[in-house]
Design a protein around this motif. Sequence first.
Motif, mmCIF file in Angstrom:
data_model
loop_
_atom_site.group_PDB
_atom_site.id
_atom_site.type_symbol
_atom_site.label_atom_id
_atom_site.label_comp_id
_atom_site.label_asym_id
_atom_site.label_seq_id
_atom_site.Cartn_x
_atom_site.Cartn_y
_atom_site.Cartn_z
ATOM 1 N N ILE A 91 0.834 -1.207 0.000
ATOM 2 C CA ILE A 91 0.000 0.000 0.000
ATOM 3 C C ILE A 91 0.866 1.253 0.000
ATOM 4 O O ILE A 91 1.851 1.336 0.746
ATOM 5 C CB ILE A 91 -0.919 0.009 1.238
ATOM 6 C CG1 ILE A 91 -1.879 -1.189 1.198
ATOM 7 C CG2 ILE A 91 -1.709 1.318 1.330
ATOM 8 C CD1 ILE A 91 -2.577 -1.468 2.506
ATOM 9 N N GLU A 92 0.502 2.203 -0.833
ATOM 10 C CA GLU A 92 1.088 3.534 -0.787
ATOM 11 C C GLU A 92 -0.031 4.544 -0.574
ATOM 12 O O GLU A 92 -0.964 4.627 -1.374
ATOM 13 C CB GLU A 92 1.846 3.860 -2.077
ATOM 14 C CG GLU A 92 3.128 3.045 -2.248
ATOM 15 C CD GLU A 92 3.975 3.505 -3.432
ATOM 16 O OE1 GLU A 92 3.525 4.400 -4.173
ATOM 17 O OE2 GLU A 92 5.083 2.956 -3.598
ATOM 18 N N ARG A 93 0.061 5.270 0.526
ATOM 19 C CA ARG A 93 -0.971 6.237 0.915
ATOM 20 C C ARG A 93 -0.374 7.634 0.980
ATOM 21 O O ARG A 93 0.518 7.908 1.783
ATOM 22 C CB ARG A 93 -1.536 5.832 2.287
ATOM 23 C CG ARG A 93 -2.391 6.884 2.988
ATOM 24 C CD ARG A 93 -3.814 6.880 2.542
ATOM 25 N NE ARG A 93 -4.573 7.902 3.267
ATOM 26 C CZ ARG A 93 -5.119 7.731 4.476
ATOM 27 N NH1 ARG A 93 -4.977 6.577 5.104
ATOM 28 N NH2 ARG A 93 -5.796 8.715 5.056
ATOM 29 N N HIS A 185 -4.724 10.263 -1.325
ATOM 30 C CA HIS A 185 -4.721 9.288 -2.417
ATOM 31 C C HIS A 185 -4.145 7.962 -1.916
ATOM 32 O O HIS A 185 -3.255 7.945 -1.060
ATOM 33 C CB HIS A 185 -3.866 9.804 -3.575
ATOM 34 C CG HIS A 185 -3.984 8.985 -4.809
ATOM 35 N ND1 HIS A 185 -4.981 9.163 -5.746
ATOM 36 C CD2 HIS A 185 -3.226 7.950 -5.277
ATOM 37 C CE1 HIS A 185 -4.830 8.296 -6.723
ATOM 38 N NE2 HIS A 185 -3.775 7.536 -6.465
ATOM 39 N N ILE A 186 -4.639 6.850 -2.469
ATOM 40 C CA ILE A 186 -4.150 5.538 -2.045
ATOM 41 C C ILE A 186 -4.066 4.585 -3.233
ATOM 42 O O ILE A 186 -4.900 4.637 -4.146
ATOM 43 C CB ILE A 186 -5.050 4.944 -0.931
ATOM 44 C CG1 ILE A 186 -4.383 3.731 -0.279
ATOM 45 C CG2 ILE A 186 -6.445 4.605 -1.452
ATOM 46 C CD1 ILE A 186 -5.016 3.329 1.036
ATOM 47 N N GLU A 187 -3.026 3.750 -3.216
ATOM 48 C CA GLU A 187 -2.845 2.704 -4.217
ATOM 49 C C GLU A 187 -2.559 1.391 -3.487
ATOM 50 O O GLU A 187 -1.898 1.388 -2.446
ATOM 51 C CB GLU A 187 -1.662 3.011 -5.149
ATOM 52 C CG GLU A 187 -1.804 4.285 -5.942
ATOM 53 C CD GLU A 187 -0.574 4.578 -6.774
ATOM 54 O OE1 GLU A 187 0.274 3.667 -6.937
ATOM 55 O OE2 GLU A 187 -0.444 5.719 -7.264
ATOM 56 N N ARG A 383 -6.041 5.220 8.992
ATOM 57 C CA ARG A 383 -6.299 4.170 7.998
ATOM 58 C C ARG A 383 -7.782 4.121 7.653
ATOM 59 O O ARG A 383 -8.647 4.265 8.511
ATOM 60 C CB ARG A 383 -5.851 2.811 8.524
ATOM 61 C CG ARG A 383 -5.750 1.795 7.399
ATOM 62 C CD ARG A 383 -5.196 0.443 7.847
ATOM 63 N NE ARG A 383 -4.709 -0.279 6.699
ATOM 64 C CZ ARG A 383 -5.505 -0.892 5.815
ATOM 65 N NH1 ARG A 383 -6.812 -0.890 5.984
ATOM 66 N NH2 ARG A 383 -4.977 -1.515 4.775
#
Length: 392
Positions: A91-93, A185-187, A383
């Motif tokens: 996860i990249e946030r 943004h999140i991926e 989160r």
Amino acid sequence: MKKYLYPANILIPKADFDKWAVIACDQYTSDKKYWNQVEENVGDSPSTLRLTLPEIYLSETDEHIAKINAAMNEYLEGDVFETLNDSMVYIEREIVGGAVRKGILGAIDLSDYEYEPGKKALTRATEQTVAERIPPRVKIRKDAPIEFPHVLVFIDDPDDTVIGSVNKEGLKKLYDFELMQNGGHIEGYKVETDAQNKINEALAGLVKDGFLFAVGDGNHSLATAKECHKLNGTELSRFALVEIVNIHNPAIEFEPIYRVLFGADKNEVMAYLEKRNAEKSGEALHTFEISDKNGTEKLSLVPTSKLPVGTLQTYLDDYLKENPKVEIDYIHGTEEVERLCRDEDAVGFIFDGMEKSELFSAVDQDGSLPRKTFSMGHADDKRFYIEGRKIK
């Protein structure tokens, strides 16, 4: 090879991630406007808002539980989920200010976790667990067929050997979207077997005196999971999903969690603190700003704990016992404290926080810190619920 972080059969929605993902339930606990806006954003779409209980509604637990479990079963029986078998998620946030917090979502073994102060375990609570906060959460979880985590667990990895071992290039992208309500943004990317092995090999090198994971956020949720496993005793309930993050990641910033008393008079509270402080011997080294609608005053107290928050909590616990009609809430951000203190009969406390470099040594030495000692960044950086896992 010994596993420290386990893969799981992870559930993610097939569509509409922007409406699906909702911030951790222990945020904005005194701000109905926030949750009303979430409700408007979600509408009738499938969402974790229907599968979790924001703590602003914790007094209404019983009437919500049946709806939550019914929604979980409806989503499981419908065409809502995609299942990622034996997977982890990288996860990249992007959080407030543009920093990127990197993490890996997987499962930990609850038999390796202890939340009682002073107990040595692979996974340890960083803060004192409030026993009375667990039963209402057990009521919510014990019959639920799915869990959704907001637990963030720290690793002490200065060389970034664990999360840095994951290269997202070539991994299957699972989601890429903007989180609601200024969440950033999140991926997310699917992590399969080879990368999982590298993660566990690197984790093995971080274990010191039997200590690896320090729970950074969501300790009461993890404690609830452990208690529910004692009740259910199943293999699925033995594990819990968490996201591990490196405490040395520049995006990890510790913010104090402040205190606000509702139904209190500032002058009376100040007089109580000054009286109790006069009974102590030593230099008044811990300083606090105490505010209400009429302004702010400073007060210094003789330390009763290593951290200012511990000193304050000791005094406030005694004050609350003597004044049962007064209620306390734990607030993220000075602006939110100031906003609440504009209302009648609200008294707020602001103080210096803890440096993140102190965390692992303090937990190892003292067992746990005072409850609600710190928060990771701003309230909006918490989160969001995205991934789930069957626990029945």
